[in-house]
Design an enzyme around this catalytic site. Structure first.
Site, mmCIF file in Angstrom:
data_model
loop_
_atom_site.group_PDB
_atom_site.id
_atom_site.type_symbol
_atom_site.label_atom_id
_atom_site.label_comp_id
_atom_site.label_asym_id
_atom_site.label_seq_id
_atom_site.Cartn_x
_atom_site.Cartn_y
_atom_site.Cartn_z
ATOM 1 N N LYS A 11 61.782 29.766 40.016
ATOM 2 C CA LYS A 11 60.948 29.634 38.814
ATOM 3 C C LYS A 11 61.435 28.492 37.910
ATOM 4 C CE LYS A 11 59.506 34.527 38.806
ATOM 5 N NZ LYS A 11 59.404 35.768 37.999
ATOM 6 N N TYR A 51 49.418 35.779 39.939
ATOM 7 C CA TYR A 51 49.858 37.022 39.306
ATOM 8 C C TYR A 51 48.671 37.892 38.867
ATOM 9 C CZ TYR A 51 54.892 35.975 39.156
ATOM 10 O OH TYR A 51 56.214 35.743 39.480
ATOM 11 N N ASN A 114 63.352 35.009 34.765
ATOM 12 C CA ASN A 114 64.262 35.681 35.690
ATOM 13 C C ASN A 114 64.467 34.951 37.013
ATOM 14 O OD1 ASN A 114 61.802 36.321 36.751
ATOM 15 N ND2 ASN A 114 62.057 38.532 36.682
ATOM 16 N N HIS A 117 61.072 34.545 42.211
ATOM 17 C CA HIS A 117 60.059 35.520 42.636
ATOM 18 C C HIS A 117 60.257 35.792 44.114
ATOM 19 C CE1 HIS A 117 56.294 37.388 43.811
ATOM 20 N NE2 HIS A 117 56.269 36.520 44.806
ATOM 21 N N GLU A 128 50.611 36.050 49.731
ATOM 22 C CA GLU A 128 51.219 35.026 48.871
ATOM 23 C C GLU A 128 51.500 33.731 49.637
ATOM 24 O OE1 GLU A 128 53.293 38.037 45.620
ATOM 25 O OE2 GLU A 128 54.579 37.072 47.111
HETATM 26 P P1 RTP Z 1 58.279 38.782 40.721
HETATM 27 O O1 RTP Z 1 56.903 39.290 41.113
HETATM 28 O O2 RTP Z 1 58.246 37.625 39.793
HETATM 29 O O3 RTP Z 1 59.132 38.549 41.951
HETATM 30 O O4 RTP Z 1 59.057 39.925 39.960
HETATM 31 P P2 RTP Z 1 59.138 41.450 40.333
HETATM 32 O O5 RTP Z 1 58.376 41.758 41.588
HETATM 33 O O6 RTP Z 1 60.594 41.810 40.318
HETATM 34 O O7 RTP Z 1 58.426 42.092 39.083
HETATM 35 P P3 RTP Z 1 56.846 42.370 38.826
HETATM 36 O O8 RTP Z 1 56.714 43.780 38.426
HETATM 37 O O9 RTP Z 1 56.033 41.880 39.978
HETATM 38 O O10 RTP Z 1 56.556 41.465 37.541
HETATM 39 C C1 RTP Z 1 56.298 40.087 37.642
HETATM 40 C C2 RTP Z 1 57.064 39.368 36.565
HETATM 41 O O11 RTP Z 1 56.551 39.752 35.294
HETATM 42 C C3 RTP Z 1 57.594 39.828 34.358
HETATM 43 N N1 RTP Z 1 57.677 41.163 33.800
HETATM 44 N N2 RTP Z 1 57.889 41.378 32.543
HETATM 45 N N3 RTP Z 1 58.303 42.605 30.038
HETATM 46 C C4 RTP Z 1 58.121 43.362 31.108
HETATM 47 O O12 RTP Z 1 58.135 44.558 31.061
HETATM 48 C C5 RTP Z 1 57.913 42.705 32.376
HETATM 49 N N4 RTP Z 1 57.718 43.310 33.522
HETATM 50 C C6 RTP Z 1 57.574 42.316 34.437
HETATM 51 C C7 RTP Z 1 58.886 39.501 35.059
HETATM 52 O O13 RTP Z 1 59.215 38.145 34.775
HETATM 53 C C8 RTP Z 1 58.542 39.684 36.518
HETATM 54 O O14 RTP Z 1 59.327 38.838 37.346
HETATM 55 MG MG MG Z 2 56.386 41.153 41.877
#
Ligand code: RTP
Ligand code: MG
Length: 143
Positions: A11, A51, A114, A117, A128
């Site tokens: 990212k 997203y 973070n 991804h 994806e």
């Molecule tokens: P990613 O898709 O980016 O790999 O991350 P992930 O699966 O670990 O998390 P996901 O639930 O898919 O969420 C996508 C991105 O959204 C942001 N996020 N912010 N503030 C919050 O509660 C929150 N929850 C998710 C994070 O940057 C996450 O990587």
């Molecule tokens: Mg995710």
């Protein structure tokens, strides 16, 4: 164990921190090979589409704004059990909860910024990968 492909994005925050090489090294040391890669600055539409599953969430606007804030580098990783292995190397979404030694523990500054991804399931990975790569951009792994 099955050979899988998964999708990864380094990212904008991690690209700006100059840690692409360090992150690639962690993939390779863990048995994941890069079989496709490209660097680009996402458009608003690309980030929103990627997203889309989160479009109703409160963090969606900030997430999209962050993802278009600078260039990213995206890659397809191939290896045994690649989807889960990649998620383990990445660490938890919130770096405060990420295990020591994971990419997010070492390079992420917050849940919003973070570092990486990774696809969360095999079906997600296929969708994806197809979102950003055409079939002729995926290279065979040399063994
Ligand atoms: P990613 O898709 O980016 O790999 O991350 P992930 O699966 O670990 O998390 P996901 O639930 O898919 O969420 C996508 C991105 O959204 C942001 N996020 N912010 N503030 C919050 O509660 C929150 N929850 C998710 C994070 O940057 C996450 O990587
Ligand atoms: Mg995710």
């Amino acid at each position: 164990m099955a050979i899988e492909r998964t999708f990864s994005i380094i990212k904008p925050d991690a690209v700006a921190k100059n840690v692409i090489g360090d992150i690639y090294s962690r993939f390779e040391k863990n048995g994941l090979s890069i079989v496709a890669a490209k660097m680009l600055h996402l458009t608003q539409a690309q980030a929103e589409g990627f997203y889309a599953e989160h479009s109703e969430r409160g963090f969606f606007k900030d997430l999209v704004a962050f993802m278009v804030s600078g260039p990213v580098i995206m890659q397809v990783l191939e290896g045994e059990n690649a989807v889960l292995k990649h998620r383990e190397i990445m660490g938890a979404t919130n770096p405060k909860e990420a295990a020591a030694g994971t990419i997010r523990a070492d390079f992420a500054s917050s849940i919003d910024e973070n570092a990486v991804h990774g696809s969360d399931a095999l079906e997600t990975a296929q969708r994806e990968i197809a979102y950003f790569f055409s079939n002729d951009e995926l290279c065979a792994r040399t063994r």
